[in-house]
Design a protein around this motif. Structure first.
Motif, PDB file in Angstrom:
ATOM      1  N   ARG A 118     -14.545   2.798  -1.030  1.00 20.60           N
ATOM      2  CA  ARG A 118     -13.607   1.897  -0.313  1.00 20.60           C
ATOM      3  C   ARG A 118     -12.758   3.135   0.737  1.00 20.60           C
ATOM      4  N   LYS A 119     -12.296   4.272   0.228  1.00 26.63           N
ATOM      5  CA  LYS A 119     -11.701   5.190   1.060  1.00 26.63           C
ATOM      6  C   LYS A 119     -12.283   5.393   2.461  1.00 26.63           C
TER       7      LYS A 119
ATOM      8  N   GLU B 187      -3.143   3.706  -5.739  1.00 27.45           N
ATOM      9  CA  GLU B 187      -3.283   2.673  -4.878  1.00 27.45           C
ATOM     10  C   GLU B 187      -2.573   1.459  -5.818  1.00 27.45           C
ATOM     11  N   LEU B 188      -2.458   1.529  -7.109  1.00 31.42           N
ATOM     12  CA  LEU B 188      -1.495   0.401  -7.683  1.00 31.42           C
ATOM     13  C   LEU B 188       0.053   0.684  -7.114  1.00 31.42           C
TER      14      LEU B 188
ATOM     15  N   TYR C 226      -8.833   0.647 -10.122  1.00 32.02           N
ATOM     16  CA  TYR C 226      -7.799   1.287  -9.125  1.00 32.02           C
ATOM     17  C   TYR C 226      -7.279   2.627  -9.646  1.00 32.02           C
ATOM     18  N   THR C 227      -6.943   3.404  -8.652  1.00 32.66           N
ATOM     19  CA  THR C 227      -6.274   4.663  -8.851  1.00 32.66           C
ATOM     20  C   THR C 227      -4.913   4.426  -8.891  1.00 32.66           C
TER      21      THR C 227
ATOM     22  N   TYR D 122     -10.543   1.038   4.472  1.00 27.99           N
ATOM     23  CA  TYR D 122      -9.633   0.186   3.754  1.00 27.99           C
ATOM     24  C   TYR D 122      -8.530  -0.522   4.688  1.00 27.99           C
TER      25      TYR D 122
ATOM     26  N   ARG E  76      -6.183  -6.623  -5.265  1.00 28.29           N
ATOM     27  CA  ARG E  76      -5.855  -5.736  -6.344  1.00 28.29           C
ATOM     28  C   ARG E  76      -6.662  -6.797  -7.359  1.00 28.29           C
TER      29      ARG E  76
END
Lengths: 207, 207, 207
Positions: free
Chosen positions: A79-80, B203-204, B199-200, A84, A27
């Motif tokens: 990335r999806k 994702e976080l 980031y969505t 991933y 992240r």
């Protein structure tokens, strides 16, 4: 464009993507991702060029910089679809070490070093970017985990020099020895192969 | 003495003091403090000179060594008055990156590299000493913390090359682009600015 | 063969063994042991040669590679007899820094650097391999532990340059200043000597 340059660019692409995947997993922000992609892609080659005393490849030829930048943007957006997952990171990492081993060996030969040093340079080119990538992301370097890793590069380098004594054309030697690095690493992970232990049972129990 | 050399010396002074403050905070002994001051002050420039293939600045011109030694003794003795706090470390670190960015960019231009590479060299010169300082002191590198850091160096470098296309005299370009690095970093910390997240929400939350 | 080359080879041997002992202690596999032995033995000299801009010693002269390889195989096989203890690691490490300090100082002189830089190069040659060895093995570097370490190298280097002003023949200067590094480090550990503290009682209590 020579075969070796093409391999170098593809290796750069593979390692840049491996860097992005590691950084996404941690992240990091956009800048951090770019830095890790960069370090993973050029770290090994930079060490090699510094040791050889040659100009640093990516500083002279901007193609590398554009490839890394493009690969970073591309793999962040898609990335999806890259899955991933650990598996895609592993794949790109393995393609990267196979190509970089051969690039390093050939640059060593061009600079006039002996086979042992050329194989070391190939292994360094292949492994050092990944080690830096993992250290900066605070992961234990892949190279220090159990399965055969740098050993695959060394085997590929040795095969390269053996084939060089035969009549096989250079392009085939490159393809064969690169594939051997790739396959050895793949088989090692698939069958969980490690180097044979040098420790006695008592020593391991002492630990 | 040219402006660039003066900036380099002041940057060395600022980073040496930042190194002493970090080392004092970790209660290192006298030798450890000197080493950290040295690494913080010359780490980035050494990497730059190795990559360019130039002689290492501090090995050729002992002025750097004397400045670092003097700054170390001075700031150890007057550490109470330096405030001995995060704020003074931050100030010297920010002065350091502003000056070193410009020094790095100019050395890259002098060595004939393209703007992208020069900006990279400036950013490296500015950031690498601080990264080494923090790693050796077992701190998370400032550069990897939230607020905009290396991005400030990159912005300053880009401004430098834009202004170079104008009629503004070189000395002013140096002062303007250096100030921009300083101000961007200052504002970023003051307003706690980070790069926008890529980031969505899902994702976080996965993290 | 010159005295300095002999010292360099013996230093390589001592540091390679120190690397093997550290790696065995961490239960690394055969390849990991070889890498650590290599890094410990040539890490400092490689940094020195890169900074000087000289060809890397072990890449030009394969003697180093053979010595490291031989020392690794030998000390893995006879590890029981080496004592396998802290004490033997300490002994080889101390022999290594004494010899490498002198080698580094002499290479600096040969490259035309000033005494301060030569002493820095000697200290780096002596200390950097051990730092890398300890970092890769995830140990706190010996150099950052309490007792006088790099300071011993600096003292040896200073003595070298003082004796150079006298009529004492060069070979004796080498032997005397090398022995001083060895003895200072030995006494420092034996009597647990550290540098005098620069901190006030209140500062240490704040910690």
């Amino acid at each position: 464009m020579s075969l070796i340059l093409v391999l170098d660019i593809i290796g750069t692409l593979a390692f840049a993507i491996s860097g992005v995947l590691t950084a996404l997993h941690k992240r990091l922000d956009a800048f951090g991702i770019l830095i890790i992609a960069f370090v993973a892609a050029v770290g090994g080659g930079t060490l090699r060029d510094v040791l050889i005393g040659a100009p640093i490849a990516w500083m002279v030829d901007l193609t590398y910089v554009y490839v890394i930048f493009g690969a970073t943007v591309f793999s962040v957006i898609f990335r999806k679809r890259l899955g991933y997952v650990r598996r895609s990171l592993f794949l790109f990492d393995t393609i990267g070490i196979a190509l970089y081993t051969i690039v390093g060996v050939e640059k060593g030969i061009a600079a006039g070093f002996s086979p042992i040093i050329c194989i070391s340079l190939g292994t360094m080119t292949a492994c050092f970017g990944g080690v830096l990538r993992d250290i900066l992301c605070n992961e234990i370097p892949i190279i220090f985990r159990k399965e055969i890793y740098a050993t695959a590069c060394i085997i590929g380098g040795v095969v390269y020099f053996i084939l060089l004594k035969t009549v096989i054309p250079l392009d085939f030697i490159v393809i064969i020895s690169g594939s051997i690095v790739f396959i050895v690493r793949l088989l090692a992970v698939y069958f969980r192969l490690s180097l044979p232990s040098i420790y006695t049972k008592e020593e391991l129990e002492q630990q």
